[in-house]
Write an enzyme that holds these catalytic residues in place. Structure first.
Site, short mmCIF file in Angstrom:
data_model
loop_
_atom_site.label_atom_id
_atom_site.label_comp_id
_atom_site.label_asym_id
_atom_site.label_seq_id
_atom_site.Cartn_x
_atom_site.Cartn_y
_atom_site.Cartn_z
CE1 TYR A 1 -2.42 -2.65 7.69
CE2 TYR A 1 -2.03 -4.98 8.05
CZ TYR A 1 -2.48 -3.96 7.24
OH TYR A 1 -2.96 -4.24 5.99
CG ASN B 1 -7.65 -4.70 0.56
OD1 ASN B 1 -6.91 -3.74 0.75
ND2 ASN B 1 -7.29 -5.94 0.85
CG HIS C 1 -1.94 -1.11 1.19
ND1 HIS C 1 -3.12 -1.08 0.47
CD2 HIS C 1 -1.92 -2.32 1.81
CE1 HIS C 1 -3.78 -2.22 0.66
NE2 HIS C 1 -3.07 -2.99 1.46
#
Length: 492
Positions: A348, A138, A65
């Site tokens: 993350y 997404n 991303h």
């Protein structure tokens, strides 16, 4: 002198140029030299500071991303779901919550064209009164692999060849031939939806199942869906090539220009709801991220709307340093047992610490917009003012105490400690159902994409046969059409 007034902000710019320390700079063009020809003197502090700052401007780009654009706005509840969740930001119709949203491509680098075929990221950060809630999704509702053990390999297979730095189909097809569950995501990846016209005309999905918990502690599994009010639009391969050749930032420009013109992008939020007691009633595992939930059985329920009505003020500060984390939830929302989601909770946060630093949550774009307090202290680039004498808990000298407990779903788990796949894989049914739902011209574009990919000279006969077998198990006619154009017979 009011020392608090001059905190780092462009709002307090001086009318003249200065060093980082505030000293005046009277010449920003010429280096300090011995005579007009030099050499340059090391004592030119401003020169050294300027160059040293410049070569450190960039931070590591996201491993996925990397290419993206952000915008701000609000989320407004339009339908009452207080019977499903005690989340404060969903407490009643009319409640508004500030948000920042980031759209992105997944695979390619920060400067790559936004017209490339790819899954798009659709991430929303809700700045609620109970802390941040990050819904990191997404534009497709499924993912290639159900277990995060394969995630690094998934991304490496999709990224360019490490020797040539060229993305190649044989690498993609080779790796995913070992993951038959990936076919459902390929039914999106090789479909029109992975060539969206722009960010405003694409759907968004939470992808994973989450849990909503009400005040009584009752939990339901849910899936989140974003539907654009302006409709879904995609490009053909030819249009994507033309658009990318004209402007590699076309989607960023469209988003920015639309908001600047007052044409605010808007999405409706819907949820699907599943009672935990019904999980075993399906021929697939509802917590398998490679599967969708049937909308005829679990219909979409409206919740609210997302409106993006403000462009970001600074791309680096509010896009590059913007950090999302599926681990950021609020009371009334909880994780499911989805294997991939469980691992993203760690991954993350870890990548943000590597990319931005251990105190990335102190950056204005990431910090919660409510009162908060913990004893996570110090570390590199810590700029939080603290004057407490007690940096531990519990303490009789500090009134801070644990928060009031909120409902979380209770769960009794039993089983052997082992590494294994889920029992109900059912890898091909939903991919076939999706293919059969399309008009013939859309089916033909999908088949052509498979033929193009499988025609890679380095795709072996074995790899081609495996994929034709997978396609045939999803839909016999689809596999036969691909095989006939490749002159390869399916091996069932």
């Amino acid at each position: 002198m009011d020392l608090s007034k001059y905190r780092p902000s462009s709002a307090y710019d001086s009318p003249f140029l200065t060093t980082n320390a505030g000293g005046p700079v009277y010449n920003n063009v010429s280096s300090l030299t011995v005579g007009p020809r030099g050499p340059v003197l090391l004592e030119d502090y401003h020169l050294i500071e300027k160059l040293a700052t410049f070569v450190r401007e960039r931070i590591p780009e996201r491993v996925v991303h990397a290419r993206g654009a952000s915008a701000k706005g609000f989320f407004e509840v339009t339908h009452d779901i207080s019977h499903l969740t005690c989340a404060d930001f969903l407490r009643a119709p009319g409640v508004q919550t500030p948000v920042i949203c980031r759209f992105s491509t997944v695979v390619h680098e920060r400067g790559s064209p936004e017209s490339i075929r790819d899954i798009r990221g659709f991430a929303v950060k809700f700045y609620t009164r109970e802390g941040n809630f990050d819904l990191v999704g997404n534009n497709v509702p499924v993912f290639f692999n159900r277990d995060a053990k394969s995630f690094p390999d998934t991304i490496r297979a999709l990224k360019p060849n490490p020797k040539s730095h060229i993305q190649e189909n044989w690498r993609i097809l080779d790796f995913f031939s070992f993951l038959p569950e990936s076919l459902h995501t390929f039914a999106f990846f090789y479909d029109d939806v992975c060539l969206p016209t722009d960010y405003r005309h694409m759907e968004g999905f939470g992808v994973h199942a989450y849990q909503l918990i009400n005040k009584a502690g009752k939990a339901h599994y849910v899936k989140f869906h974003w539907k654009p009010t302006c409709g879904v639009k995609s490009m053909t391969e030819e249009e994507a090539i033309r658009v990318g050749g004209t402007n590699h930032s076309h989607a960023t420009k469209d988003l920015y220009d639309s908001i600047a013109a007052g044409n605010y992008p808007e999405w409706k939020l819907f949820i699907q709801i599943m009672n935990p007691e019904d999980v075993d009633k399906f021929d697939f595992d509802p917590l398998d991220v490679t599967k969708t939930w049937p909308e005829d059985i679990l219909p979409l329920m409206p919740v609210g709307r997302l409106v993006l009505n403000r462009n970001i003020d600074n791309f680096f500060a509010e896009n590059e340093q913007l950090a999302f984390n599926p681990g950021h939830i609020v009371p009334g929302v909880y994780y499911s047992e989805d294997k991939l989601l469980q691992t993203r909770i760690f991954a993350y946060a870890d990548t943000q610490r590597h990319r931005i630093g251990p105190n990335y949550m102190q950056l204005p774009v990431n910090a919660p917009k409510c009162a908060h307090h913990n004893n996570h202290r110090d570390g590199a680039m810590n700029f939080m003012h603290r004057d407490e004498e007690v940096d531990y808990l519990p303490s009789r000298f500090d009134p801070c105490r644990p928060a009031e407990q909120y409902p979380i779903p209770s769960c009794v788990l039993t089983g052997r400690r082992e590494k294994c796949v889920i029992p109900k894989e059912n890898n091909f049914k939903q991919a076939g159902e999706r293919y059969r739902s399309w008009a013939p011209d859309r089916q033909d574009r999908y088949i052509n994409k498979w033929v193009e990919s499988l025609s890679d000279p380095r795709a072996t006969h074995e790899i081609r046969s495996i994929w034709i077998s997978y396609l045939s198990q999803a839909d016999k006619s689809c596999g036969q059409k691909v095989a006939s154009r490749l002159t390869v017979k399916p091996t069932m």
